[in-house]
Design an enzyme around this catalytic site. Sequence first.
Site, PDB file in Angstrom:
ATOM      1  CG  ASP A  38     100.427 -24.674  90.022  1.00  0.00           C
ATOM      2  OD1 ASP A  38     100.223 -24.063  91.088  1.00  0.00           O
ATOM      3  OD2 ASP A  38      99.655 -24.623  89.045  1.00  0.00           O
ATOM      4  CE1 TYR A  66     103.960 -18.896  84.351  1.00  0.00           C
ATOM      5  CE2 TYR A  66     102.824 -17.011  83.408  1.00  0.00           C
ATOM      6  CZ  TYR A  66     103.312 -17.682  84.509  1.00  0.00           C
ATOM      7  OH  TYR A  66     103.158 -17.139  85.765  1.00  0.00           O
ATOM      8  CG  ASP A  80      97.766 -29.750  87.340  1.00  0.00           C
ATOM      9  OD1 ASP A  80      97.228 -30.776  87.786  1.00  0.00           O
ATOM     10  OD2 ASP A  80      98.386 -28.962  88.065  1.00  0.00           O
ATOM     11  NE  ARG A 172      96.933 -24.935  88.366  1.00  0.00           N
ATOM     12  CZ  ARG A 172      96.272 -24.938  89.510  1.00  0.00           C
ATOM     13  NH1 ARG A 172      95.431 -25.910  89.781  1.00  0.00           N
ATOM     14  NH2 ARG A 172      96.440 -23.966  90.385  1.00  0.00           N
TER      15      ARG A 172
END
Length: 237
Positions: A38, A66, A80, A172
């Site tokens: 993103d 991540y 988000d 997310r």
Amino acid sequence: MDGVLNINKPSGVTSHDVVESVRKILHEKRIGHTGTLDPLATGVLVLCAGRATRIAQYLEAGEKEYKAIMRLGVTTDTLDAEGQILETKSYVPPDRQKIFDILKGFTGSIMQRPPAYSAVKVAGVPSYKLAREGKAELLKPRSVTIYSIELTAFDDPLVSLLVRCSKGVYIRTLCAEIGDALGMGAHLVGLERTRSGSFSIDRAITLDRLQAMITAGNAVQVITPIDDALAAFPAIP
């Protein structure tokens, strides 16, 4: 030019923007990525150039890692920090043990529904375009795997996590679901992909570094040959 690049994507640009930049730097039309990040996110974005685009599907299947930061008590429409706030809740901060217990429930093979603001296509149209027009549809859940979730820091309202997972996981969505399980909601405020398959953040290069190396004629130092990129796969000589 054939090979694989490990780009350190900056925040504020799309994965497609990075692909376009690399096309110009390498003067190569055939560039593809192996898993979208993103605009908010940073970190490892593995790109395949030239004939290496043929192996993109195999590299994309690799395990991902991540570093995520989520904020408790606030939910947004995009899940988000770039979205519109939907709700702000008052809550009693959870203790670390409660967070640990909740995280255990999200490890293993789980069903996860992609967010409305995602590139998943509905009748050929990206879901995020429908969402922007107020026509978002509920997307079908998918089976994904969370290998581990580690709580690395907690300074209310911010929770820092280290997540190892399969392809197809939306961090997310994971953060929003964890917030719901805690009873206070949450959204993602920071995300860095630190590994994709065998490509890690400590070996990733910026676009500026790539441009400098290509200009200096040192492409061999920043582009991984196809055979090397597939080194972790079994071979039949």
